[in-house]
Design an enzyme around this catalytic site. Structure first.
Site, short mmCIF file in Angstrom:
data_model
loop_
_atom_site.label_atom_id
_atom_site.label_comp_id
_atom_site.label_asym_id
_atom_site.label_seq_id
_atom_site.Cartn_x
_atom_site.Cartn_y
_atom_site.Cartn_z
N HIS A 119 0.87 -1.18 0.00
CA HIS A 119 0.00 0.00 0.00
C HIS A 119 0.91 1.23 0.00
CE1 HIS A 119 -2.78 2.96 1.81
NE2 HIS A 119 -3.78 2.13 1.54
N ASP A 196 3.35 -3.94 8.04
CA ASP A 196 2.09 -3.23 7.88
C ASP A 196 0.98 -4.26 8.11
OD1 ASP A 196 -0.27 -2.16 6.96
OD2 ASP A 196 0.53 -1.48 5.04
N GLN A 199 -4.28 -4.91 7.38
CA GLN A 199 -5.29 -5.86 6.93
C GLN A 199 -5.22 -7.20 7.65
OE1 GLN A 199 -7.73 -5.03 5.08
NE2 GLN A 199 -7.02 -3.16 4.08
N LYS A 222 -10.23 0.03 10.88
CA LYS A 222 -10.47 -1.19 10.10
C LYS A 222 -10.82 -2.38 11.00
CE LYS A 222 -7.09 0.11 6.55
NZ LYS A 222 -7.82 0.50 5.36
N CYS A 362 -4.80 2.43 -3.54
CA CYS A 362 -3.53 2.96 -3.02
C CYS A 362 -2.38 1.97 -3.23
CB CYS A 362 -3.63 3.33 -1.54
SG CYS A 362 -4.84 4.59 -1.22
#
Ligand code: PLP
Length: 404
Positions: A119, A196, A199, A222, A362
């Site tokens: 991303h 990261d 998700q 999220k 993104c």
């Protein structure tokens, strides 16, 4: 998943264009249960004050709630509270990581390694840091199946590589990267590993110690929490070496006109009035997910992803990106419809009350890697039902019939 979960999400009673809302964009942001909305509102109603600075009772109560939220989030990811830094989101957390690691460890001629599936939030901070430090940014390739090319990563990892930054779960391909194995390889090369987890933490059971990374970033919004709150987790000994990104009130020990000394982590990284209500809301979100159980959250996500994958792969007009096996994926599927622009697909689905994402999500370099400017993405969460996935698939057939 218990059907009653849907009743906890007031927004899911909405209708769009006269049809019940089918919200399939949870990878962009998740809806909020009443418990999270109420935790935030209750703080403003009953316990509101600034944190860490007042000696009066109300300020102490607000501080307890804020620090209590930190403890809840820490235990949610198997961490200690002093390793959990509140930020505004994943983007700020990764910028903080890139700034701190750059200042501390990266010299001219060094290398920073990312992957092609990042991303922009896990690419641009490293681009900027490499530029500032005179270092080179390299990217490990992604295979045609949408997996991390481990051989390419090994080839690009060298003693010059000071940082490896990679996604745990790709927000486009859904790929779950084998972070623990990759982190072990990187550590053998003396490289620090930043993950990261935007998700993954919302959808999979994540224990930061098992992940084996040095720094881990994710967002509250999220994972059923409010906007404006995120986390940077780091080992305390590493955090203690990093300089702050934001300087100002409440992150210092001693201030003179010409110099200052930083507080220890996590306060060092939380200059200014923090997002207090948002942190408290995130604590409530962690409680809510924990009550369902992250194994159950994962099982449900995998079931819905399997259903969507099966349906999409069985439609000859659809191209699916990323691994075919739902066990190797997060709770999302990106795809293209032959000859139809993703925005047209999303616009027609919206007419049926179905909200999906269309665009580059993104991740422009990743879309370029697959030779496409954009894609469609359907993503799922605890409140998504199999019936909604079926409705989406049936509506997609109507889109195809209308626009082919
Ligand atoms: N990383 C990934 C994989 C994401 O999916 C996102 C959000 O879309 C981000 C980073 C950025 O998160 P935020 O916008 O909450 O900072």
């Amino acid at each position: 998943m218990d059907e009653r979960i849907r009743d906890d999400f007031p927004i899911l009673r909405r209708h769009e264009h006269g049809k019940p809302l089918v919200y399939l964009d949870s990878a962009a942001t998740s809806m909020k249960p009443g418990a999270v909305i109420e935790a935030e509102a209750d703080f403003y109603r009953k316990s509101y004050a600034n944190v860490r600075r007042g000696v009066y009772e109300l300020a102490a109560e607000a501080t307890d709630l804020y620090e209590g939220a930190r403890a809840k989030v820490a235990s949610f990811i198997g961490a200690r509270p002093d390793e959990v830094v509140f930020t505004r989101g994943t983007t700020e957390a990764l910028n903080l990581a890139a700034w701190g690691l750059g200042e501390t460890y990266v010299d001219p001629g060094d290398e920073v390694l990312v992957t092609e599936m990042e991303h922009h939030a896990n690419l641009l901070p490293w681009q900027e840091m490499a530029r500032r430090q005179g270092a080179h940014l390299r990217a490990a390739a992604v295979t045609q199946d949408g997996e991390l090319d481990r051989d390419d990563l090994r080839r690009k990892l060298s003693p010059r590589t000071k940082v490896l930054a990679l996604a745990h779960v790709s927000n486009v391909l859904g790929t779950v990267n084998p972070v623990a194995e990759v982190a072990a390889e990187a550590h053998r090369a003396g490289t620090r590993v930043v993950v990261d987890a935007a998700q993954s933490v919302p959808h999979l059971p994540v224990d930061v110690r098992e992940l084996g990374a040095d720094l881990v970033a994710f967002s509250g919004h999220k994972m059923l929490g409010p906007t404006g709150i995120g986390i940077l987790w780091g080992r305390n000994d590493l955090l203690s070496e990093l300089p702050p990104l934001l300087t100002g009130g409440e992150m210092v020990r001693e201030v003179w006109l010409n110099w200052a000394t930083w507080d220890s982590p996590p306060a060092r990284f939380e200059g200014g009035t923090p997002p207090i209500a948002q942190a408290i809301g995130l604590g409530a979100a962690a409680d809510y997910l924990r009550a369902i159980g992250m194994d159950e959250v994962r099982r449900h996500g995998e079931e819905l992803t399997a259903l969507a994958l099966d349906g999409l792969l069985g439609r000859p007009y659809v191209t699916v990106y990323g691994p075919r096996d739902p066990a190797l994926r997060g709770s999302l599927v990106s795809f293209s419809v032959a000859g139809i622009h993703p925005h047209d697909v999303a616009t027609l689905l919206d007419q049926e009350g179905i909200a999906i994402r269309a665009g580059h999500h993104c991740a422009q370099p990743l879309h370029r890697r697959f030779g496409i400017p954009a894609s469609c993405r359907a993503s799922f969460y605890v409140y998504t039902t199999p019936d909604e996935v079926e409705r989406f698939l049936a509506a997609l057939d109507r889109v195809w019939e209308a626009l082919r």
